[in-house]
Design an enzyme around this catalytic site. Structure first.
Site, PDB file in Angstrom:
ATOM      1  N   ARG A   1      41.823  41.585  24.305  1.00 46.57           N
ATOM      2  CA  ARG A   1      41.504  41.149  25.677  1.00 46.57           C
ATOM      3  C   ARG A   1      41.409  39.629  25.757  1.00 46.57           C
ATOM      4  O   ARG A   1      41.811  39.025  26.753  1.00 46.57           O
ATOM      5  CB  ARG A   1      40.200  41.800  26.136  1.00 46.57           C
ATOM      6  CG  ARG A   1      40.389  43.274  26.476  1.00 46.57           C
ATOM      7  CD  ARG A   1      39.082  44.043  26.500  1.00 46.57           C
ATOM      8  NE  ARG A   1      38.137  43.543  27.481  1.00 46.57           N
ATOM      9  CZ  ARG A   1      36.834  43.793  27.441  1.00 46.57           C
ATOM     10  NH1 ARG A   1      36.319  44.500  26.456  1.00 46.57           N
ATOM     11  NH2 ARG A   1      36.046  43.341  28.379  1.00 46.57           N
TER      12      ARG A   1
ATOM     13  N   ARG B   1      30.911  50.413  26.701  1.00 36.83           N
ATOM     14  CA  ARG B   1      32.261  50.532  27.238  1.00 36.83           C
ATOM     15  C   ARG B   1      33.261  50.785  26.123  1.00 36.83           C
ATOM     16  O   ARG B   1      33.151  50.221  25.052  1.00 36.83           O
ATOM     17  CB  ARG B   1      32.628  49.254  27.994  1.00 36.83           C
ATOM     18  CG  ARG B   1      32.710  49.467  29.474  1.00 36.83           C
ATOM     19  CD  ARG B   1      32.777  48.180  30.224  1.00 36.83           C
ATOM     20  NE  ARG B   1      33.975  47.406  29.933  1.00 36.83           N
ATOM     21  CZ  ARG B   1      34.292  46.291  30.575  1.00 36.83           C
ATOM     22  NH1 ARG B   1      33.498  45.836  31.534  1.00 36.83           N
ATOM     23  NH2 ARG B   1      35.385  45.629  30.273  1.00 36.83           N
TER      24      ARG B   1
ATOM     25  N   LYS C   1      30.652  37.472  34.117  1.00 41.70           N
ATOM     26  CA  LYS C   1      31.116  37.602  35.510  1.00 41.70           C
ATOM     27  C   LYS C   1      30.349  38.713  36.236  1.00 41.70           C
ATOM     28  O   LYS C   1      29.834  38.511  37.317  1.00 41.70           O
ATOM     29  CB  LYS C   1      32.625  37.922  35.555  1.00 41.70           C
ATOM     30  CG  LYS C   1      33.498  36.855  34.911  1.00 41.70           C
ATOM     31  CD  LYS C   1      34.980  37.170  35.045  1.00 41.70           C
ATOM     32  CE  LYS C   1      35.423  38.425  34.304  1.00 41.70           C
ATOM     33  NZ  LYS C   1      35.301  38.345  32.831  1.00 41.70           N
TER      34      LYS C   1
ATOM     35  N   ARG D   1      26.681  44.756  24.455  1.00 40.50           N
ATOM     36  CA  ARG D   1      26.624  45.077  25.888  1.00 40.50           C
ATOM     37  C   ARG D   1      26.420  46.575  26.117  1.00 40.50           C
ATOM     38  O   ARG D   1      26.967  47.420  25.412  1.00 40.50           O
ATOM     39  CB  ARG D   1      27.916  44.650  26.574  1.00 40.50           C
ATOM     40  CG  ARG D   1      28.006  45.227  27.995  1.00 40.50           C
ATOM     41  CD  ARG D   1      28.980  44.555  28.859  1.00 40.50           C
ATOM     42  NE  ARG D   1      30.347  44.714  28.393  1.00 40.50           N
ATOM     43  CZ  ARG D   1      31.371  44.179  29.025  1.00 40.50           C
ATOM     44  NH1 ARG D   1      31.171  43.448  30.100  1.00 40.50           N
ATOM     45  NH2 ARG D   1      32.584  44.346  28.555  1.00 40.50           N
TER      46      ARG D   1
ATOM     47  N   ARG E   1      43.983  37.952  38.152  1.00 43.25           N
ATOM     48  CA  ARG E   1      44.038  37.753  36.705  1.00 43.25           C
ATOM     49  C   ARG E   1      45.417  37.305  36.257  1.00 43.25           C
ATOM     50  O   ARG E   1      45.629  37.085  35.069  1.00 43.25           O
ATOM     51  CB  ARG E   1      43.755  39.092  36.023  1.00 43.25           C
ATOM     52  CG  ARG E   1      42.362  39.215  35.472  1.00 43.25           C
ATOM     53  CD  ARG E   1      42.285  40.618  34.927  1.00 43.25           C
ATOM     54  NE  ARG E   1      41.414  40.708  33.822  1.00 43.25           N
ATOM     55  CZ  ARG E   1      40.166  41.157  33.923  1.00 43.25           C
ATOM     56  NH1 ARG E   1      39.657  41.498  35.078  1.00 43.25           N
ATOM     57  NH2 ARG E   1      39.433  41.261  32.845  1.00 43.25           N
TER      58      ARG E   1
HETATM   59  P1  AP5 Z   1      29.188  40.729  31.604  1.00 46.85           P
HETATM   60  O1  AP5 Z   1      28.483  40.176  32.805  1.00 46.85           O
HETATM   61  O2  AP5 Z   1      29.356  42.190  31.514  1.00 46.85           O
HETATM   62  O3  AP5 Z   1      30.582  39.960  31.386  1.00 46.85           O
HETATM   63  P2  AP5 Z   1      31.942  40.051  32.153  1.00 46.85           P
HETATM   64  O4  AP5 Z   1      32.454  38.660  32.288  1.00 46.85           O
HETATM   65  O5  AP5 Z   1      31.813  40.860  33.398  1.00 46.85           O
HETATM   66  O6  AP5 Z   1      32.814  40.785  31.051  1.00 46.85           O
HETATM   67  P3  AP5 Z   1      33.857  41.964  31.191  1.00 46.85           P
HETATM   68  O7  AP5 Z   1      34.069  42.530  29.842  1.00 46.85           O
HETATM   69  O8  AP5 Z   1      33.445  42.905  32.277  1.00 46.85           O
HETATM   70  O9  AP5 Z   1      35.096  41.176  31.610  1.00 46.85           O
HETATM   71  P4  AP5 Z   1      36.509  41.667  31.579  1.00 46.85           P
HETATM   72  O10 AP5 Z   1      37.109  40.655  32.473  1.00 46.85           O
HETATM   73  O11 AP5 Z   1      37.117  41.778  30.250  1.00 46.85           O
HETATM   74  O12 AP5 Z   1      36.423  43.197  32.069  1.00 46.85           O
HETATM   75  P5  AP5 Z   1      36.758  43.914  33.445  1.00 46.85           P
HETATM   76  O13 AP5 Z   1      35.850  45.036  33.632  1.00 46.85           O
HETATM   77  O14 AP5 Z   1      36.895  42.917  34.535  1.00 46.85           O
HETATM   78  O15 AP5 Z   1      28.427  40.174  30.320  1.00 46.85           O
HETATM   79  C1  AP5 Z   1      28.820  40.545  28.998  1.00 46.85           C
HETATM   80  C2  AP5 Z   1      27.577  40.760  28.123  1.00 46.85           C
HETATM   81  O16 AP5 Z   1      26.919  39.507  27.914  1.00 46.85           O
HETATM   82  C3  AP5 Z   1      26.535  41.688  28.749  1.00 46.85           C
HETATM   83  O17 AP5 Z   1      25.952  42.438  27.745  1.00 46.85           O
HETATM   84  C4  AP5 Z   1      25.519  40.714  29.386  1.00 46.85           C
HETATM   85  O18 AP5 Z   1      24.223  41.279  29.463  1.00 46.85           O
HETATM   86  C5  AP5 Z   1      25.575  39.539  28.427  1.00 46.85           C
HETATM   87  N1  AP5 Z   1      25.372  38.248  29.112  1.00 46.85           N
HETATM   88  C6  AP5 Z   1      25.834  37.887  30.349  1.00 46.85           C
HETATM   89  N2  AP5 Z   1      25.474  36.603  30.624  1.00 46.85           N
HETATM   90  C7  AP5 Z   1      24.812  36.154  29.524  1.00 46.85           C
HETATM   91  C8  AP5 Z   1      24.191  34.888  29.200  1.00 46.85           C
HETATM   92  N3  AP5 Z   1      24.215  33.840  30.055  1.00 46.85           N
HETATM   93  N4  AP5 Z   1      23.602  34.779  27.989  1.00 46.85           N
HETATM   94  C9  AP5 Z   1      23.575  35.833  27.112  1.00 46.85           C
HETATM   95  N5  AP5 Z   1      24.123  37.050  27.360  1.00 46.85           N
HETATM   96  C10 AP5 Z   1      24.742  37.205  28.565  1.00 46.85           C
HETATM   97  O19 AP5 Z   1      38.213  44.475  33.117  1.00 46.85           O
HETATM   98  C11 AP5 Z   1      38.405  45.493  32.172  1.00 46.85           C
HETATM   99  C12 AP5 Z   1      39.858  45.890  32.110  1.00 46.85           C
HETATM  100  O20 AP5 Z   1      40.292  46.367  33.393  1.00 46.85           O
HETATM  101  C13 AP5 Z   1      40.837  44.772  31.766  1.00 46.85           C
HETATM  102  O21 AP5 Z   1      40.944  44.587  30.374  1.00 46.85           O
HETATM  103  C14 AP5 Z   1      42.120  45.307  32.407  1.00 46.85           C
HETATM  104  O22 AP5 Z   1      42.702  46.288  31.596  1.00 46.85           O
HETATM  105  C15 AP5 Z   1      41.621  45.983  33.669  1.00 46.85           C
HETATM  106  N6  AP5 Z   1      41.625  45.069  34.818  1.00 46.85           N
HETATM  107  C16 AP5 Z   1      40.547  44.656  35.545  1.00 46.85           C
HETATM  108  N7  AP5 Z   1      40.911  43.813  36.520  1.00 46.85           N
HETATM  109  C17 AP5 Z   1      42.261  43.673  36.419  1.00 46.85           C
HETATM  110  C18 AP5 Z   1      43.220  42.913  37.130  1.00 46.85           C
HETATM  111  N8  AP5 Z   1      42.878  42.109  38.146  1.00 46.85           N
HETATM  112  N9  AP5 Z   1      44.519  43.017  36.748  1.00 46.85           N
HETATM  113  C19 AP5 Z   1      44.887  43.821  35.743  1.00 46.85           C
HETATM  114  N10 AP5 Z   1      44.028  44.551  35.010  1.00 46.85           N
HETATM  115  C20 AP5 Z   1      42.720  44.486  35.342  1.00 46.85           C
HETATM  116 MG    MG Z   2      32.621  42.677  34.091  1.00 47.61          MG
END
Ligand code: AP5
Ligand code: MG
Ligand code: ZN
Length: 215
Positions: A171, A160, A13, A127, A88
């Site tokens: 997660r 992270r 994402k 990552r 979410r």
């Molecule tokens: P990356 O692009 O970083 O993936 P991502 O989908 O953004 O993964 P996240 O871990 O950020 O998602 P998340 O939803 O768990 O975390 P968030 O920060 O939103 O890619 C991942 C890896 O793969 C990278 O190394 C990249 O280079 C590689 N990659 C990407 N595309 C690829 C491809 N096509 N092929 C190969 N490799 C690839 O949330 C974190 C925490 O915040 C949550 O757990 C929660 O506690 C809190 N939070 C955030 N939003 C909310 C909400 N709305 N409500 C409640 N809590 C929330």
């Molecule tokens: Mg992300």
């Protein structure tokens, strides 16, 4: 253009959001990045959010919804926005609908990036992220041009805290229980579009561009 990005942790994402935001000139709003910034600045919101994030749990809706409602009122969102990681929960999705309705606006696309569960762990453990601008890299799949440095802003990239194997599993569980139902929510509103996130990063971006339109 108003878009939300759905998908499990590690779906790509954040990676795609940076590319979409630059191509379509809309702000990339990642709730995860906003929480991490608050954690690093030790704000009251950051202190509360940390408790949940470190365990891989969702931050409570009350904190998250207000935060996004405030952010999308900023001037830079007049032409649209890209929400990464919000909504979410069904409650968050309903709050977003209410906000849009009150402003006589509508969501264009809910984009779901799908990736099989077994490739997620490898993505997460390899990552590296930029704590300053939020860019994501991967030691194998998307290495930065200069080792250890962010391509976009030059800062040191880090791992992270919630990318340890146990927290990633938690997660994933949380995603299945609380966020996956949103696919049905948006399908029933005819805004859901699904892309295969297991392809190469640039191929995924081409598929997304085809959905969103070329201009
Ligand atoms: P990356 O692009 O970083 O993936 P991502 O989908 O953004 O993964 P996240 O871990 O950020 O998602 P998340 O939803 O768990 O975390 P968030 O920060 O939103 O890619 C991942 C890896 O793969 C990278 O190394 C990249 O280079 C590689 N990659 C990407 N595309 C690829 C491809 N096509 N092929 C190969 N490799 C690839 O949330 C974190 C925490 O915040 C949550 O757990 C929660 O506690 C809190 N939070 C955030 N939003 C909310 C909400 N709305 N409500 C409640 N809590 C929330
Ligand atoms: Mg992300
Ligand atoms: Zn950076």
């Amino acid at each position: 253009m108003k878009i939300i990005l759905l998908g499990p942790p590690g779906a790509g994402k954040g990676t795609q959001a940076k590319m979409i935001s630059s191509k379509y000139s809309i702000p990339h709003i990642s709730t995860g990045d906003i929480f991490r910034k608050n954690i690093s600045e030790k704000t009251p919101l950051g202190i509360k959010a940390k408790e949940y994030m470190d365990k891989g749990l969702l931050v409570p809706d009350e904190l998250t919804i207000d935060l996004v409602n405030d952010r999308v009122k900023h001037d830079d969102c007049k032409q649209g926005f890209l929400l990464d990681g919000f909504p979410r929960t069904v409650k968050q999705a309903e709050a977003l609908d209410l906000f849009l309705e009150e402003n006589h606006e509508k969501l264009d696309t809910a984009l779901l990036i799908e990736v099989p569960k077994d490739s997620i762990l490898e993505r997460m453990t390899g990552r590296r992220v930029c704590p300053v601008c939020g860019a994501s890299f991967h030691v194998k799949f998307n290495p930065p041009k200069v080792e250890g440095k962010c391509d976009l802003c030059g800062n040191d990239i880090i791992q992270r805290k919630d990318d340890s194997e146990d927290t990633v599993r938690e997660r994933l569980d949380v995603y299945e229980k609380q966020t996956q139902p949103l696919a049905e929510y948006y399908r029933s509103k005819n805004t859901l579009r699904v892309v295969d996130g297991s392809k190469d990063i640039n191929v995924v971006f081409d598929d997304i561009s085809n959905i969103l339109g070329r201009d």
